[in-house]
Design an enzyme around this catalytic site. Structure first.
Site, PDB file in Angstrom:
ATOM      1  N   HIS A 141       0.854  -1.191   0.000  1.00 43.55           N
ATOM      2  CA  HIS A 141       0.000   0.000   0.000  1.00 43.55           C
ATOM      3  C   HIS A 141       0.884   1.233   0.000  1.00 43.55           C
ATOM      4  CE1 HIS A 141      -3.160   2.832   1.159  1.00 43.55           C
ATOM      5  NE2 HIS A 141      -3.991   1.912   0.701  1.00 43.55           N
TER       6      HIS A 141
ATOM      7  N   GLU B 143      -7.800  -5.206  -0.145  1.00 42.26           N
ATOM      8  CA  GLU B 143      -8.368  -5.966  -1.248  1.00 42.26           C
ATOM      9  C   GLU B 143      -8.316  -7.480  -1.021  1.00 42.26           C
ATOM     10  OE1 GLU B 143      -9.966  -4.180  -3.051  1.00 42.26           O
ATOM     11  OE2 GLU B 143      -8.878  -2.801  -4.338  1.00 42.26           O
TER      12      GLU B 143
HETATM   13  N1  ACO Z   1       3.921  -7.725  -4.644  1.00 38.96           N
HETATM   14  C1  ACO Z   1       5.250  -7.725  -4.863  1.00 38.96           C
HETATM   15  N2  ACO Z   1       6.034  -6.630  -4.734  1.00 38.96           N
HETATM   16  C2  ACO Z   1       5.441  -5.489  -4.375  1.00 38.96           C
HETATM   17  C3  ACO Z   1       4.055  -5.415  -4.126  1.00 38.96           C
HETATM   18  C4  ACO Z   1       3.295  -6.597  -4.270  1.00 38.96           C
HETATM   19  N3  ACO Z   1       1.999  -6.594  -4.050  1.00 38.96           N
HETATM   20  N4  ACO Z   1       3.734  -4.153  -3.795  1.00 38.96           N
HETATM   21  C5  ACO Z   1       4.867  -3.441  -3.830  1.00 38.96           C
HETATM   22  N5  ACO Z   1       5.881  -4.244  -4.190  1.00 38.96           N
HETATM   23  C6  ACO Z   1       7.275  -3.865  -4.327  1.00 38.96           C
HETATM   24  C7  ACO Z   1       7.541  -3.192  -5.680  1.00 38.96           C
HETATM   25  O1  ACO Z   1       7.931  -4.114  -6.657  1.00 38.96           O
HETATM   26  C8  ACO Z   1       8.651  -2.242  -5.328  1.00 38.96           C
HETATM   27  O2  ACO Z   1       9.850  -2.930  -5.243  1.00 38.96           O
HETATM   28  P1  ACO Z   1      11.197  -2.295  -5.857  1.00 38.96           P
HETATM   29  O3  ACO Z   1      11.278  -0.903  -5.316  1.00 38.96           O
HETATM   30  O4  ACO Z   1      12.255  -3.228  -5.359  1.00 38.96           O
HETATM   31  O5  ACO Z   1      11.006  -2.299  -7.332  1.00 38.96           O
HETATM   32  C9  ACO Z   1       8.306  -1.812  -3.913  1.00 38.96           C
HETATM   33  O6  ACO Z   1       7.568  -2.877  -3.356  1.00 38.96           O
HETATM   34  C10 ACO Z   1       7.507  -0.527  -3.826  1.00 38.96           C
HETATM   35  O7  ACO Z   1       6.463  -0.568  -4.763  1.00 38.96           O
HETATM   36  P2  ACO Z   1       5.781   0.727  -5.362  1.00 38.96           P
HETATM   37  O8  ACO Z   1       4.954   0.337  -6.557  1.00 38.96           O
HETATM   38  O9  ACO Z   1       6.769   1.823  -5.520  1.00 38.96           O
HETATM   39  O10 ACO Z   1       4.872   1.146  -4.171  1.00 38.96           O
HETATM   40  P3  ACO Z   1       3.540   1.953  -4.297  1.00 38.96           P
HETATM   41  O11 ACO Z   1       3.398   2.688  -3.059  1.00 38.96           O
HETATM   42  O12 ACO Z   1       3.451   2.732  -5.537  1.00 38.96           O
HETATM   43  O13 ACO Z   1       2.536   0.716  -4.447  1.00 38.96           O
HETATM   44  C11 ACO Z   1       0.608  -0.524  -4.686  1.00 38.96           C
HETATM   45  C12 ACO Z   1       1.325   0.553  -3.853  1.00 38.96           C
HETATM   46  C13 ACO Z   1       0.361   0.038  -6.100  1.00 38.96           C
HETATM   47  C14 ACO Z   1      -0.743  -0.819  -4.042  1.00 38.96           C
HETATM   48  C15 ACO Z   1       1.479  -1.798  -4.756  1.00 38.96           C
HETATM   49  O14 ACO Z   1       1.759  -2.268  -3.465  1.00 38.96           O
HETATM   50  C16 ACO Z   1       0.839  -2.899  -5.608  1.00 38.96           C
HETATM   51  O15 ACO Z   1       0.991  -2.894  -6.839  1.00 38.96           O
HETATM   52  N6  ACO Z   1       0.099  -3.884  -4.957  1.00 38.96           N
HETATM   53  C17 ACO Z   1      -0.554  -4.934  -5.680  1.00 38.96           C
HETATM   54  C18 ACO Z   1      -1.886  -4.424  -6.240  1.00 38.96           C
HETATM   55  C19 ACO Z   1      -2.926  -4.201  -5.137  1.00 38.96           C
HETATM   56  O16 ACO Z   1      -3.036  -4.961  -4.178  1.00 38.96           O
HETATM   57  N7  ACO Z   1      -3.716  -3.112  -5.308  1.00 38.96           N
HETATM   58  C20 ACO Z   1      -4.743  -2.709  -4.352  1.00 38.96           C
HETATM   59  C21 ACO Z   1      -4.253  -1.590  -3.486  1.00 38.96           C
HETATM   60  S1  ACO Z   1      -5.358  -1.184  -2.181  1.00 38.96           S
HETATM   61  C22 ACO Z   1      -6.398  -0.018  -2.807  1.00 38.96           C
HETATM   62  O17 ACO Z   1      -6.086   0.783  -3.642  1.00 38.96           O
HETATM   63  C23 ACO Z   1      -7.795   0.005  -2.344  1.00 38.96           C
END
Ligand code: ACO
Length: 378
Positions: free
Chosen positions: A255, A309
C-alpha cells in the site's frame, strides 16, 4: 530542475476532516472514530451520515436519511434504457461509469453540490450495478425495496430475493470499511473535478474511472484469480515463489500509505472467516502467511503488508457476488467518500492545478506540412 514528487507521494494538497490514515501504526479513523469501532457498531447509513453531515446521527436523523436514500433508489427510465443498450459482455465498471453519466444527463446535478446530490448518487449506484447484472443474465431489473437497508437492498436488487441477515450484515460491514480513505487516487480525481466547479455527477464519473485500475480498486477479482489458480494450500509456496521470481506483484499486498497492517484487512479477515467456505478461508490464510513471509524476506525495507483488497475478495465471494462485481461494489461504497470530499472541497475551494517540469525539446525549426517528412529516406 524542480524537485518532482513522482506519484505525488507525500504531497499534501488539502486538509480534510473526513478520514485519517496513520500508515505507520496501521490506524484509520473517520471523522474521529476508529474504523474498527464503526465496523463493529455502526451501519453503512450511519457512516454515510457521519461523512456527509459531520456527526453520527441520532435515531430521528438516521430514519430521515434512510427514508431519503430509499426514495432515490429508482433509476430514471433513460438510465435503464442506456444500460439496456450496452453489450451484455461489457465490463461492469464501464457500465457503472456510463450509468452514472446517464444519471447526470437525465437528472442534472445542477446548482451547488449538496448532500441531496450525494444521496441520489449513492442510492442509485446499487440500482445501476444490479440492473446491468440482471439484464446480462436475461432477467428484468427488479424494483428497489424501501424496507431494506442499503446493503440488503443491493443484494435484493441482484438476486430478486431478500438476503439473509448474515449476508446483509457482512456486506454492510464491507461498505462501512471502504466508504472513505483519505486522498486515494479516485477521491483525488473527484476533488480535482469538483475544484473546477463541475457538478458532483461528473466528479463521480471521473472517480469511477480512477477506481477501475488494478493498482487501486481493480485488485480484488485478481486476488480471487490468484487464489483459484493456487487451488490448494500445498501449492501456495511454489506458486508464490514462481510469481515473485517472474517479478510479478502479489495482488492484495502493499500500500502507498500503510507501512503496517491495513486495519480494514484485520476486520475483513474475521468477516471472511464467518462468510466464506472453510476450505477457501484456509487457503486464503495460508497464502497470506506465505506471501507476507516472502515479501518481507525479498523486500525487507519496503514494509509490505496485506491490504484491504485481499480479504475483500473473500468477503464479497462469501456473500455471493460474482467476481466482476467486486470493483463495482467497491464503488457502491466509495461513492459516499467521493461525494463527501466534493462537498468538503467546495467549502473552501481553490482550483487544483499542479505544475509539470518540461523535459521536451526547445528551439525546433517549424517546417510546413508539404515539406515535412518524418520517414527515414529509402
Ligand atoms: N507484490 C510484490 N512486490 C510489491 C508489491 C506486491 N503486491 N507491492 C509493492 N511491491 C514492491 C515493488 O515491486 C517495489 O519494489 P522495488 O522498489 O524493489 O522495485 C516496492 O515494493 C515498492 O512498490 P511501489 O509500486 O513503488 O509502491 P507503491 O506505493 O506505488 O505501491 C501498490 C502501492 C500500487 C498498491 C502496490 O503495493 C501494488 O501494486 N500492490 C498490488 C496491487 C494491489 O493490491 N492493489 C490494491 C491496493 S489497495 C487499494 O487501492 C484500495
Amino acid at each position: 530542475m524542480a524537485q518532482i514528487a513522482k506519484g505525488l507521494e507525500g504531497v499534501v494538497v488539502s486538509d480534510t476532516a473526513l478520514s485519517h490514515i496513520d500508515g505507520e501504526r496501521g490506524r484509520l479513523i473517520y471523522s474521529g472514530y476508529d474504523i474498527a469501532d464503526l465496523a463493529h457498531g455502526a451501519t453503512f447509513e450511519e457512516v454515510a451520515h457521519l461523512l456527509w453531515l459531520g456527526h453520527l446521527p441520532d435515531e430521528a436523523e438516521l430514519a430521515e436519511l434512510k427514508a431519503k436514500l430509499a426514495g432515490f433508489r429508482e433509476l430514471p427510465a433513460a438510465v435503464v434504457d442506456t444500460i439496456r443498450a450496452l453489450p451484455k459482455t461489457a465490463e461492469p465498471m464501464d457500465v457503472v461509469r456510463t450509468g452514472v453519466s446517464a444519471l447526470g444527463a437525465a437528472q442534472r446535478f445542477s446548482g451547488p453540490a449538496s448532500v441531496e446530490h450525494a444521496m441520489v448518487l449513492t442510492a442509485s449506484m446499487p440500482s445501476i450495478v444490479a440492473a446491468f447484472d440482471r439484464l446480462r443474465r436475461g432477467l428484468e431489473p427488479v424494483a428497489p425495496r424501501s424496507d431494506l437497508n442499503h446493503a440488503g437492498n443491493y443484494l435484493y436488487l441482484l438476486s430478486g430475493e431478500v438476503p439473509s441477515e448474515q449476508r446483509t450484515r457482512a456486506l454492510d460491514t464491507y461498505l462501512t470499511l471502504t466508504a472513505d480513505h483519505g486522498l486515494n487516487a479516485s477521491t483525488f480525481t473527484a476533488r480535482v473535478i469538483a475544484s473546477t466547479l463541475s457538478d458532483m455527477g461528473s466528479a463521480v464519473v471521473g472517480a469511477i474511472g480512477a477506481l477501475k485500475g488494478p493498482l487501486h480498486g481493480g485488485a480484488p477479482a485478481l486476488v480471487l484469480d490468484m487464489l483459484r489458480s493456487i487451488g490448494k494450500p500445498e501449492n501456495a509456496e511454489a506458486w508464490l515463489t514462481a510469481a515473485l521470481d517472474r517479478g510479478e506483484r502479489l495482488m492484495g499486498f502493499g500500500h502507498r500509505v500503510y507501512k503496517a497492517e491495513d486495519p480494514r484487512a484485520r476486520v475483513l479477515r474475521s468477516l471472511a472467516e464467518r462468510t466464506s467456505e472453510i476450505d477457501f478461508f484456509k487457503l486464503a490464510v495460508r497464502v497470506e502467511d506465505l506471501a507476507l513471509k516472502m515479501l518481507h524476506e525479498r523486500k525487507p525495507d519496503r514494509k509490505l503488508y496485506t491490504n484491504v483488497e485481499f480479504y475483500s475478495a473473500a468477503v464479497m465471494h462469501g456473500v455471493g457476488l460474482p467476481d466482476d462485481l467486486f470493483t463495482p461494489t467497491f464503488a457502491v461504497s466509495r461513492v459516499t467518500g467521493w461525494t463527501a470530499h466534493v462537498i468538503e472541497q467546495l467549502k473552501d475551494n481553490r482550483l487544483i492545478r499542479p505544475a509539470s517540469e518540461y523535459v521536451g525539446p526547445v528551439g525546433l525549426t517549424f517546417v510546413p506540412l508539404e515539406r515535412r517528412s518524418t520517414r527515414a529516406p529509402a
